[in-house]
Design a protein around this motif. Structure first.
Motif, mmCIF file in Angstrom:
data_model
loop_
_atom_site.group_PDB
_atom_site.id
_atom_site.type_symbol
_atom_site.label_atom_id
_atom_site.label_comp_id
_atom_site.label_asym_id
_atom_site.label_seq_id
_atom_site.Cartn_x
_atom_site.Cartn_y
_atom_site.Cartn_z
ATOM 1 N N LYS A 12 16.495 53.412 31.111
ATOM 2 C CA LYS A 12 16.529 54.823 30.734
ATOM 3 C C LYS A 12 17.150 55.672 31.835
ATOM 4 O O LYS A 12 17.931 56.591 31.564
ATOM 5 C CB LYS A 12 15.118 55.321 30.416
ATOM 6 C CG LYS A 12 14.558 54.810 29.099
ATOM 7 C CD LYS A 12 13.182 55.381 28.831
ATOM 8 C CE LYS A 12 12.628 54.882 27.495
ATOM 9 N NZ LYS A 12 11.256 55.406 27.233
ATOM 10 N N CYS A 13 16.810 55.348 33.071
ATOM 11 C CA CYS A 13 17.379 56.085 34.204
ATOM 12 C C CYS A 13 18.882 55.892 34.282
ATOM 13 O O CYS A 13 19.630 56.845 34.528
ATOM 14 C CB CYS A 13 16.719 55.624 35.507
ATOM 15 S SG CYS A 13 15.008 56.161 35.684
ATOM 16 N N ARG A 15 20.869 55.206 31.778
ATOM 17 C CA ARG A 15 21.492 55.948 30.678
ATOM 18 C C ARG A 15 21.566 57.432 31.007
ATOM 19 O O ARG A 15 22.567 58.088 30.740
ATOM 20 C CB ARG A 15 20.701 55.762 29.381
ATOM 21 C CG ARG A 15 20.637 54.355 28.855
ATOM 22 C CD ARG A 15 21.995 53.764 28.581
ATOM 23 N NE ARG A 15 22.647 54.316 27.419
ATOM 24 C CZ ARG A 15 23.847 53.920 26.989
ATOM 25 N NH1 ARG A 15 24.528 52.997 27.648
ATOM 26 N NH2 ARG A 15 24.390 54.473 25.913
ATOM 27 N N CYS A 16 20.498 57.954 31.611
ATOM 28 C CA CYS A 16 20.493 59.375 31.972
ATOM 29 C C CYS A 16 21.574 59.679 32.998
ATOM 30 O O CYS A 16 22.272 60.704 32.901
ATOM 31 C CB CYS A 16 19.117 59.772 32.525
ATOM 32 S SG CYS A 16 17.829 59.853 31.272
ATOM 33 N N TYR A 19 24.888 59.725 31.225
ATOM 34 C CA TYR A 19 25.078 60.954 30.456
ATOM 35 C C TYR A 19 25.435 62.134 31.360
ATOM 36 O O TYR A 19 26.272 62.973 30.998
ATOM 37 C CB TYR A 19 23.824 61.282 29.647
ATOM 38 C CG TYR A 19 23.534 60.299 28.527
ATOM 39 C CD1 TYR A 19 24.545 59.491 27.994
ATOM 40 C CD2 TYR A 19 22.241 60.170 28.007
ATOM 41 C CE1 TYR A 19 24.277 58.584 26.974
ATOM 42 C CE2 TYR A 19 21.976 59.264 26.985
ATOM 43 C CZ TYR A 19 22.989 58.477 26.477
ATOM 44 O OH TYR A 19 22.729 57.583 25.467
#
Length: 495
Positions: A12-13, A15-16, A19
């Motif tokens: 998740k990190c 992906r963040c 982004y």
């Protein structure tokens, strides 16, 4: 269990972070273009743009924001739409910006901010939609920073950014549907294709790609009906809601041959297409002279079509193959309907969307993929940053004298039910930049000087160039009343 949660948190990190990087890249592109011309962002001003069609976009959108529709007529030599007051482009083009700027207001930096945000959201959105990893996501994002034409349009109210981003979304939704068979992605593709086709009719050609990729006969039939209805709707919009140019841009004689003499139509069309390829290859050779915007985009378009056909066949990707063929037919349609030079900038959307699909379907290893990506970035940057004219890519710089004249003009016009009473003639040699000071809702009709002097004009107001002795003398002889001098132009009321 704890280890699995750590991996999920780590993903998740990552992906963040991806982004955030994607969101920043369009901003970096804008910064690079400003750096090329040594311009600070605070020095930008849409009012000093070299692109005079921006005036019409700006004032029409302003009129929609204030009144729902401009109060006066937009056109050429006092042409007007049969219904409404819009200019020669489909009003559908203006709707997204009209909605956005109705909420946040209109101005140079708001235009830039909105376009950059739309670019960033698109990059993040398609990365999430297609579940892209770092390499293809950054490969696509790099196109936004490497293409000076795209960057310049982020500093413009011309709707090219909307069209380009819409094309990218449309193709990505179709690609997603092909690989997932989930109908919701197909209908998202249909919705965007419909909007693009109502804005610029030839995008309906992409409907053919959807027909071949759709998995069920019922969906194929619905797509065909939607495409036909959309094409008819676009023709009706152009016929009833758009004002004619100085001259007809559409080759109506060729269209008539389709019904009166099909064999001659085929012959004439073949000659136009052969001549089109000849002219475009010559324009590509002119790129080295730094004065061939058309050449740059025809080069991109041909390269994209070849890459997509090759990549699509190699990867058995129908979206790539049919997208390339659709794009080729769009180019041919532009030649048949208009000519080789008209509408060249309209190729940017297709080129951006399709080259992105090529970068997505690349299956090489990281090193080979990186080499191909860098080669594409380098070619795009070289051709757009260094082989384009300043007119095409130089950002609009503030002119303090111009800004002061616009700010202090404070022109008040009383609107009436007669739309001509709400229309200002922009005589053709008049400095259009000062017309930004006209009230919201006013219609602007671009007319030749000869038209103004040889006709009993319908419009209530006329602007003229103070240095045009013939027009000044004519105005004095007619006894028109001066309302305001703004810089080098004067605004007169006729009645």
């Amino acid at each position: 269990m704890l280890r699995e949660k750590c991996f999920k948190t780590s993903d998740k990190c990552k992906r963040c972070v991806l982004y955030v990087v994607l969101a920043i890249i369009p901003i970096i592109g804008a910064w690079v273009l400003l750096l090329k011309y040594n311009i600070h962002v605070s020095a930008l001003s849409i009012f000093n743009s070299q692109w005079n069609d921006e005036l019409s976009y700006y004032k029409q959108i302003e009129g929609i924001m204030r009144y729902g529709m401009p109060q006066g007529y937009f056109g050429y030599n006092e042409s007007k739409a049969m219904i409404g007051t819009y200019g020669p482009w489909s009003p559908v083009l203006l709707i997204p910006y009209a909605i956005i700027f109705r909420i946040i207001g209109l101005g140079t930096y708001k235009i830039l901010l909105v376009n950059l945000v739309l670019c960033s959201l698109t990059l993040i959105g398609i990365t999430h939609l297609l579940e892209l990893n770092w390499m293809p996501a950054i490969s696509i994002a790099g196109l936004f920073a490497a293409n000076a034409n795209i960057i310049r349009y982020t500093m413009s109210i011309s709707p090219e950014i909307i069209i380009m981003l819409g094309t990218l979304w449309m193709i990505c939704f179709l690609y997603k549907y092909e690989n997932s068979s989930d109908d919701k992605y197909y209908w998202a593709y249909i919705a965007i294709m419909t909007y693009l086709s109502l804005s610029r009719g030839y995008y309906v050609i992409f409907g053919v790609a959807g027909i071949f990729i759709a998995k069920r006969k019922r969906v194929k039939l619905i797509t065909a009906l939607i495409a036909i209805c959309t094409a008819i709707a676009y023709l009706l919009i152009i016929h009833f809601f758009c004002s004619p140019y100085f001259r007809s841009l559409v080759n109506t004689d060729l269209m008539k041959l389709l019904f009166t003499s099909p064999k001659l139509f085929v012959k004439e069309s073949s000659d136009i297409i052969i001549d089109g390829f000849s002219k475009t290859f010559k324009s590509i050779l002119e790129i080295k002279n730094r004065d061939a915007f058309g050449g740059v985009y025809y080069f991109f378009s041909y390269v994209v079509i070849i890459l997509l056909m090759f990549g699509g066949i190699l990867k058995k990707c129908k979206t790539a193959i049919l997208g390339a063929l659709s794009f080729l037919f769009i180019i041919l349609s532009i030649w048949l309907l208009y000519d080789v030079d008209t509408g060249t900038r309209h190729l940017m959307g297709g080129a951006l969307g399709l080259i992105s699909v090529f970068l997505i379907i690349l299956s090489f290893g990281n090193i080979q993929r990186g080499i191909v990506t860098i080669a594409i970035w380098g070619t795009v940057a070289l051709l757009t940053f260094y082989c384009e004219t300043d007119f095409v890519i130089k950002p609009p710089i503030v002119d303090e004298k111009l800004e002061r004249e616009i700010d202090k003009a404070d022109i008040q016009l009383a609107y009436s039910d007669n739309r001509w009473d709400n229309t200002v003639i922009w005589s053709i040699d008049c400095d259009y930049r000062y017309l930004y000071c006209l009230p919201k809702g006013v219609g602007i009709n671009l007319c030749t000087n000869e038209y103004v002097m040889k006709n009993d004009v319908n419009s209530k107001y006329v602007t003229i160039n103070n240095d045009n002795d013939d027009l000044v003398t004519y105005v004095c002889d007619k006894g028109w009343k001066l309302i305001k001098r703004i810089g080098g132009i004067s605004l007169y009321v006729i009645r």
